[in-house]
Design an enzyme around this catalytic site. Structure first.
Site, PDB file in Angstrom:
ATOM      1  CG  HIS A  93      -1.290   1.441  -3.256  1.00  0.00           C
ATOM      2  ND1 HIS A  93      -2.475   1.210  -2.616  1.00  0.00           N
ATOM      3  CD2 HIS A  93      -1.001   0.298  -3.925  1.00  0.00           C
ATOM      4  CE1 HIS A  93      -2.895  -0.029  -2.875  1.00  0.00           C
ATOM      5  NE2 HIS A  93      -2.005  -0.598  -3.660  1.00  0.00           N
ATOM      6  CG  ASP A 119      -2.266   0.719   0.906  1.00  0.00           C
ATOM      7  OD1 ASP A 119      -2.165   1.856   0.417  1.00  0.00           O
ATOM      8  OD2 ASP A 119      -3.361   0.192   1.155  1.00  0.00           O
TER       9      ASP A 119
END
Ligand SMILES: *[C@@H]1O[C@H](CO)[C@@H](O)[C@H](O)[C@H]1NC(C)=O
Ligand SMILES: *[C@@H]1O[C@H](CO)[C@@H](O)[C@H](O)[C@H]1NC(C)=O
Ligand SMILES: *[C@@H]1O[C@H](CO)[C@@H](O)[C@H](O)[C@H]1NC(C)=O
Ligand SMILES: *[C@@H]1O[C@H](CO)[C@@H](O)[C@H](O)[C@H]1NC(C)=O
Ligand SMILES: *[C@@H]1O[C@H](CO)[C@@H](O)[C@H](O)[C@H]1NC(C)=O
Ligand SMILES: *[C@@H]1O[C@H](CO)[C@@H](O)[C@H](O)[C@H]1NC(C)=O
Ligand SMILES: *[C@@H]1O[C@H](CO)[C@@H](O)[C@H](O)[C@H]1NC(C)=O
Ligand SMILES: *[C@@H]1O[C@H](CO)[C@@H](O)[C@H](O)[C@H]1NC(C)=O
Length: 440
Positions: free
Chosen positions: A269, A246
């Site tokens: 991310h 993430d």
């Protein structure tokens, strides 16, 4: 907590054969120095007291009692040693916010137990997005280093979460109210959720942290952000390697004067401001952030700013929001090397809302201004080809002065286009188009 073996309280001169104390790490900030000087503990604040924590080492028996005992015993001047070769099991939630003037030298491995029922009932709650943690670290003048490992035993959590998205997975390192402190030379493995949640922190440095821990089952290690900062100021994150699933680093509400530099992020991310504006009635601020010298590999985003619109929006069953206000101001992302990343840059004020007409009908009350992207190089993935970036404001009235210069990033087919919504295209070193291919 079960009573356990005694710990030894010694002076430096009386360590067991083969035991040595790690030297305190030397911090080498580059390319920037932080706004406030790095913490520098006065010699007067330290004694030569050493507390060596003994491990049961059977992988089952809880070592929490010994750890807490050592922290109390050596607090206010001492040095706690977790010797090399030892493996500790932690099966109890511990509040470590009483610490001050202490060196915690982790050379061995500390692993949290896999008792998901215990941890869900007993972990610490942070009152933000259901964040909980195994332990809560706070206080002042705390130095944690030593080259050892902190292991969250995440696999059982990745599998439990896949079966029930309401499982409350603890973050590995939970910080609340930490000042003038340093965490350096540590490996963090298999966090159930975020690796660090940093709340109410000021003048805290994270240096030479190695993060990794992929799932070995079909259930991926979700929401394993490297760092999330919240209600914090003057946090520096540097010289670290992150392999996660993430955000590599994420600035949550009220993160100001943040310096993030010289990181290598893989599988993430990206480095994100936000998401912000999720909750009606709240005012979120992210201001004066410098992100510099980052290499970003196999990621969904490089540099990202995500703000919920003023219309109720939904990303998934456990992620909904929109309507909160606030401001994002004075954010710089520079010298980012992009390698197989979906969007090199993504700014959206329409987070969680696929209907862009609706997003523009209800412009975000959370403003974005003075944002600078410079010196990006590399190649994106095929996902949004020919786009390499997306710049989406819900209205030019609430979002502006966005600059992208020296953006030498191409998509696999050699194009250099970006989706632009309510932008001043002449400030953006990309070929703006209105053909929308989606957001991450
Ligand atoms: C949890 O840990 C214990 C002790 O190491 C082990 O015996 C057990 O198999 C583990 N359970 C799961 C579900 O991984
Ligand atoms: C941070 O500090 C505020 C103000 O003292 C307090 O209310 C809050 O509980 C602390 N922790 C978090 C996670 O916000
Ligand atoms: C927090 O947990 C509650 C109850 O499990 C759930 O309804 C809510 O969606 C969660 N919120 C977030 C932000 O995850
Ligand atoms: C952030 O700061 C603003 C301004 O001080 C304040 O109104 C808001 O409540 C703060 N938000 C959080 C989450 O602390
Ligand atoms: C940039 O980061 C890399 C590590 O990813 C480091 O080796 C290099 O020295 C840094 N460059 C500067 C100018 O700080
Ligand atoms: C903007 O942020 C930078 C750090 O990137 C800081 O040095 C500068 O003082 C900030 N400027 C303002 C006006 O806040
Ligand atoms: C990125 O993914 C590719 C394909 O899976 C892999 O070969 C490469 O090693 C990865 N890059 C990094 C830096 O891990
Ligand atoms: C998007 O929102 C607009 C404005 O509210 C509405 O007219 C339109 O039907 C919506 N489109 C979809 C696909 O829901």
């Amino acid at each position: 907590m079960k009573p356990s073996r005694l710990i030894l309280t010694l002076s430096t001169a009386a360590l067991a054969e083969g035991q040595t104390l790690s030297p305190r790490p030397t911090l080498r900030p580059s390319p920037y120095n932080p706004r406030v000087p790095f913490p520098n503990p006065a010699a007067a604040a330290r004694t030569d007291k050493v507390c060596v924590v003994q491990a049961h080492g059977d992988g089952v028996t809880d070592d929490s009692f010994s750890i807490l005992f050592a922290f109390h015993e050596c607090n206010d001047g001492g040095h706690v040693l977790f010797p090399r070769g030892e493996t500790y099991t932690i099966g109890s939630a511990m509040d470590w916010t009483f610490l001050r003037h202490i060196d915690i030298d982790i050379q061995g491995r500390i692993q949290f137990s896999n008792d998901t029922a215990y941890w869900q009932a007993n972990s610490f709650r942070f009152g933000f997005q259901n964040v909980t943690s195994f332990f809560k670290l706070g206080g002042e003048d705390i130095w944690i280093y030593g080259g050892g490992t902190i292991d969250g035993n995440g696999q059982v959590w990745y599998d439990t979460y896949a079966a029930n998205v309401y499982t409350q997975r603890p973050v590995l390192v939970g910080i609340d109210g930490l000042r003038d402190s340093v965490l350096s030379d540590l490996s963090l493995r298999f966090s159930p959720q975020y690796y660090h949640f940093v709340a109410n922190a000021s003048n805290v440095v994270f240096d030479n942290i190695d993060i990794a821990g992929a799932s070995t089952s079909k259930n991926s290690a979700k929401n394993t952000d490297g760092w999330d900062t919240y209600r914090s100021q003057d946090v520096t994150i540097m010289n670290s390697v992150i392999n996660n699933g993430d955000d590599c680093v994420s600035f949550k509400p009220n993160s100001t004067d943040m310096l993030v530099q010289s990181l290598c992020c893989t599988g993430s991310h990206g480095i994100s401001v936000g998401s912000l504006g999720q909750y009606v009635g709240q005012f979120d601020i992210v201001e004066s952030v410098m992100v510099s010298n980052i290499s970003m590999h196999n990621a969904s985003d490089g540099a990202r700013i995500k703000v919920w619109p003023n219309a109720p929006s939904s990303l998934s069953d456990d992620l909904q929001g929109g309507g909160g206000s606030g401001r994002v101001r004075n954010i710089t992302f520079e010298d980012m090397a992009i390698d197989n990343v979906d969007y090199a840059i993504e700014i959206t004020q329409c987070y969680g809302q696929k209907n862009l007409t609706l997003c523009q009908q209800f412009p975000s009350p959370l403003t974005i201004e003075d944002v600078f992207f410079r010196r990006f190089t590399g190649k994106t993935s095929k996902k949004y080809q020919p786009l390499i970036a997306a710049f989406a404001c819900s209205s030019a009235k609430v979002c502006g002065n966005i600059h992208a210069t020296d953006i030498k990033v191409v998509s696999p087919n050699g194009k250099h286009q970006a989706y632009c919504l309510n932008q001043n295209a002449k400030n953006l070193d990309v070929e703006c188009t209105s053909s929308y291919k989606g957001f991450n």
